[in-house]
Design a protein around this motif. Structure first.
Motif, PDB file in Angstrom:
ATOM      1  N   LYS A 193     -11.127 -13.069  -7.699  1.00  0.00           N
ATOM      2  CA  LYS A 193     -11.984 -12.580  -6.633  1.00  0.00           C
ATOM      3  C   LYS A 193     -11.854 -13.383  -5.342  1.00  0.00           C
ATOM      4  O   LYS A 193     -12.077 -12.860  -4.255  1.00  0.00           O
ATOM      5  N   LYS A 194     -11.518 -14.665  -5.423  1.00  0.00           N
ATOM      6  CA  LYS A 194     -11.381 -15.457  -4.211  1.00  0.00           C
ATOM      7  C   LYS A 194     -10.023 -15.251  -3.546  1.00  0.00           C
ATOM      8  O   LYS A 194      -9.843 -15.587  -2.384  1.00  0.00           O
ATOM      9  N   SER A 195      -9.073 -14.738  -4.286  1.00  0.00           N
ATOM     10  CA  SER A 195      -7.726 -14.531  -3.750  1.00  0.00           C
ATOM     11  C   SER A 195      -7.571 -13.156  -3.099  1.00  0.00           C
ATOM     12  O   SER A 195      -6.832 -13.013  -2.126  1.00  0.00           O
ATOM     13  N   ILE A 196      -8.234 -12.175  -3.652  1.00  0.00           N
ATOM     14  CA  ILE A 196      -8.108 -10.803  -3.139  1.00  0.00           C
ATOM     15  C   ILE A 196      -9.508 -10.291  -2.847  1.00  0.00           C
ATOM     16  O   ILE A 196     -10.215  -9.819  -3.733  1.00  0.00           O
ATOM     17  N   MET A 197      -9.911 -10.398  -1.583  1.00  0.00           N
ATOM     18  CA  MET A 197     -11.266 -10.050  -1.205  1.00  0.00           C
ATOM     19  C   MET A 197     -11.362  -8.667  -0.564  1.00  0.00           C
ATOM     20  O   MET A 197     -12.323  -7.943  -0.769  1.00  0.00           O
ATOM     21  N   SER A 198     -10.371  -8.313   0.240  1.00  0.00           N
ATOM     22  CA  SER A 198     -10.445  -7.075   1.030  1.00  0.00           C
ATOM     23  C   SER A 198      -9.181  -6.251   0.881  1.00  0.00           C
ATOM     24  O   SER A 198      -8.097  -6.791   0.643  1.00  0.00           O
ATOM     25  N   PRO A 199      -9.287  -4.931   1.029  1.00  0.00           N
ATOM     26  CA  PRO A 199      -8.088  -4.089   1.028  1.00  0.00           C
ATOM     27  C   PRO A 199      -7.194  -4.445   2.210  1.00  0.00           C
ATOM     28  O   PRO A 199      -7.696  -4.741   3.297  1.00  0.00           O
ATOM     29  N   GLU A 200      -5.884  -4.410   1.998  1.00  0.00           N
ATOM     30  CA  GLU A 200      -4.932  -4.692   3.065  1.00  0.00           C
ATOM     31  C   GLU A 200      -3.980  -3.518   3.241  1.00  0.00           C
ATOM     32  O   GLU A 200      -3.576  -2.880   2.265  1.00  0.00           O
ATOM     33  N   ALA A 201      -3.587  -3.281   4.487  1.00  0.00           N
ATOM     34  CA  ALA A 201      -2.726  -2.144   4.794  1.00  0.00           C
ATOM     35  C   ALA A 201      -1.390  -2.212   4.059  1.00  0.00           C
ATOM     36  O   ALA A 201      -0.849  -1.189   3.642  1.00  0.00           O
ATOM     37  N   GLN A 202      -0.844  -3.406   3.870  1.00  0.00           N
ATOM     38  CA  GLN A 202       0.448  -3.508   3.187  1.00  0.00           C
ATOM     39  C   GLN A 202       0.375  -2.991   1.752  1.00  0.00           C
ATOM     40  O   GLN A 202       1.373  -2.515   1.210  1.00  0.00           O
ATOM     41  N   ASP A 203      -0.810  -3.066   1.150  1.00  0.00           N
ATOM     42  CA  ASP A 203      -0.962  -2.563  -0.216  1.00  0.00           C
ATOM     43  C   ASP A 203      -1.234  -1.057  -0.247  1.00  0.00           C
ATOM     44  O   ASP A 203      -1.180  -0.439  -1.310  1.00  0.00           O
ATOM     45  N   MET A 204      -1.510  -0.476   0.911  1.00  0.00           N
ATOM     46  CA  MET A 204      -1.644   0.982   1.001  1.00  0.00           C
ATOM     47  C   MET A 204      -0.283   1.661   0.981  1.00  0.00           C
ATOM     48  O   MET A 204      -0.171   2.828   0.590  1.00  0.00           O
ATOM     49  N   LEU A 205       0.747   0.939   1.418  1.00  0.00           N
ATOM     50  CA  LEU A 205       2.073   1.552   1.561  1.00  0.00           C
ATOM     51  C   LEU A 205       2.666   2.045   0.239  1.00  0.00           C
ATOM     52  O   LEU A 205       3.119   3.192   0.155  1.00  0.00           O
ATOM     53  N   PRO A 206       2.687   1.232  -0.841  1.00  0.00           N
ATOM     54  CA  PRO A 206       3.224   1.749  -2.111  1.00  0.00           C
ATOM     55  C   PRO A 206       2.439   2.941  -2.639  1.00  0.00           C
ATOM     56  O   PRO A 206       3.021   3.864  -3.218  1.00  0.00           O
ATOM     57  N   LEU A 207       1.118   2.916  -2.448  1.00  0.00           N
ATOM     58  CA  LEU A 207       0.297   4.042  -2.894  1.00  0.00           C
ATOM     59  C   LEU A 207       0.613   5.283  -2.061  1.00  0.00           C
ATOM     60  O   LEU A 207       0.731   6.397  -2.588  1.00  0.00           O
ATOM     61  N   GLY A 208       0.743   5.074  -0.762  1.00  0.00           N
ATOM     62  CA  GLY A 208       1.020   6.198   0.129  1.00  0.00           C
ATOM     63  C   GLY A 208       2.382   6.819  -0.088  1.00  0.00           C
ATOM     64  O   GLY A 208       2.524   8.039  -0.093  1.00  0.00           O
ATOM     65  N   ILE A 209       3.397   5.978  -0.302  1.00  0.00           N
ATOM     66  CA  ILE A 209       4.745   6.518  -0.472  1.00  0.00           C
ATOM     67  C   ILE A 209       4.867   7.279  -1.781  1.00  0.00           C
ATOM     68  O   ILE A 209       5.607   8.258  -1.887  1.00  0.00           O
ATOM     69  N   CYS A 210       4.096   6.847  -2.794  1.00  0.00           N
ATOM     70  CA  CYS A 210       4.086   7.569  -4.066  1.00  0.00           C
ATOM     71  C   CYS A 210       3.547   8.989  -3.860  1.00  0.00           C
ATOM     72  O   CYS A 210       4.130   9.963  -4.344  1.00  0.00           O
ATOM     73  N   SER A 211       2.465   9.107  -3.127  1.00  0.00           N
ATOM     74  CA  SER A 211       1.887  10.431  -2.857  1.00  0.00           C
ATOM     75  C   SER A 211       2.802  11.254  -1.959  1.00  0.00           C
ATOM     76  O   SER A 211       3.003  12.451  -2.194  1.00  0.00           O
TER      77      SER A 211
END
Length: 242
Positions: A193-211
């Motif tokens: 929880k201390k390492s990953i607190m907020s959504p980041e745009a770079q992590d949207m890219l793999p999800l977006g390209i899959c769709s």
């Protein structure tokens, strides 16, 4: 021809933009509470200039539909609609909670994740995700929901995670913002929880390209927010003192 995708996120205090050109990812992010409307368009423009592409040359735009900050979600959707309509591009929507899971995968290779975002008023946005293999997409184990911390305690401790086998990672602001969840200890649960607190745009890219590759996209006029809560006014009795 290289795949070109733009993603940006304004659903939490972190404002971030990212772009994928073929397999290369470029991103910028700043912590900017209550100033996303002033920052997001200049950040997108700066990234386009740095990468050397035009908005019209992109394949699609990925936006975060929520849950998260009510105003942040509205800002993100408005910007996505305006850019997509102006450049005649399709939109791909992603969930803020799933983006958190993708961050756990990117940094820690976590395949089972419980994502939370502080919803204020003594509640959290919550969802569980898992993936079968390195190249698979995320599978949601339950519905996205809004939940109180004490209910999460019951789910994790008293039910002993009977339906969730193996190790699970905890990510998002929800875990760190409530005392009863801060120090939770459950066998098989790893706190990130201390390492990953907020959504980041770079992590949207793999999800977006899959769709996008599966032709799962929408017209800008179809973009809708996911709030999970209909009540936006905070009552004094609903405020949790930390």
């Amino acid at each position: 021809m290289a795949t070109r995708i733009l993603a940006f996120d304004t659903t939490t205090e972190l404002c971030s933009v990212a772009m994928m050109i073929d397999h290369s990812i470029y991103d910028h992010k700043i912590v900017a509470p209550r100033s996303h409307s002033e920052n997001i368009l200049p950040m997108i423009n700066q990234l386009l200039i740095e990468v050397g592409v035009t908005l019209q040359s992109l394949d699609c735009i990925v936006f975060n539909r929520g849950p998260g900050s009510f105003s942040g979600i509205r800002i993100g959707i408005s910007v996505a609609q305006g850019l997509a309509l102006g450049a005649d591009l399709p939109l791909v929507e992603v969930s803020a909670l799933e983006v958190l899971a993708q961050g756990a995968w990117r940094i820690f290779s976590a395949k089972q994740v419980i994502s939370t975002i502080d919803a204020r008023m003594g509640e959290l946005y919550w969802a569980c995700y898992h993936r079968i293999s390195d190249d698979s997409c995320w599978i949601r184990s339950d519905n996205e929901s809004i939940i109180r911390p004490e209910i999460i305690i019951k789910k994790l401790i008293y039910s002993s995670f009977q339906k969730l086998q193996g190790n699970w990672a905890l990510v998002g602001t929800g875990w760190n913002n409530y005392p009863m969840l801060k120090c939770i200890r459950v066998p098989g649960v790893i706190s990130l929880k201390k390492s990953i607190m907020s959504p980041e745009a770079q992590d949207m890219l793999p999800l977006g390209i899959c769709s996008w590759k599966n032709k799962i996209f929408i017209h800008p006029n179809q973009a809708k927010p996911v709030y999970l809560r209909n009540v936006v006014a905070v009552k004094p009795d609903d405020i949790l003192v930390l």
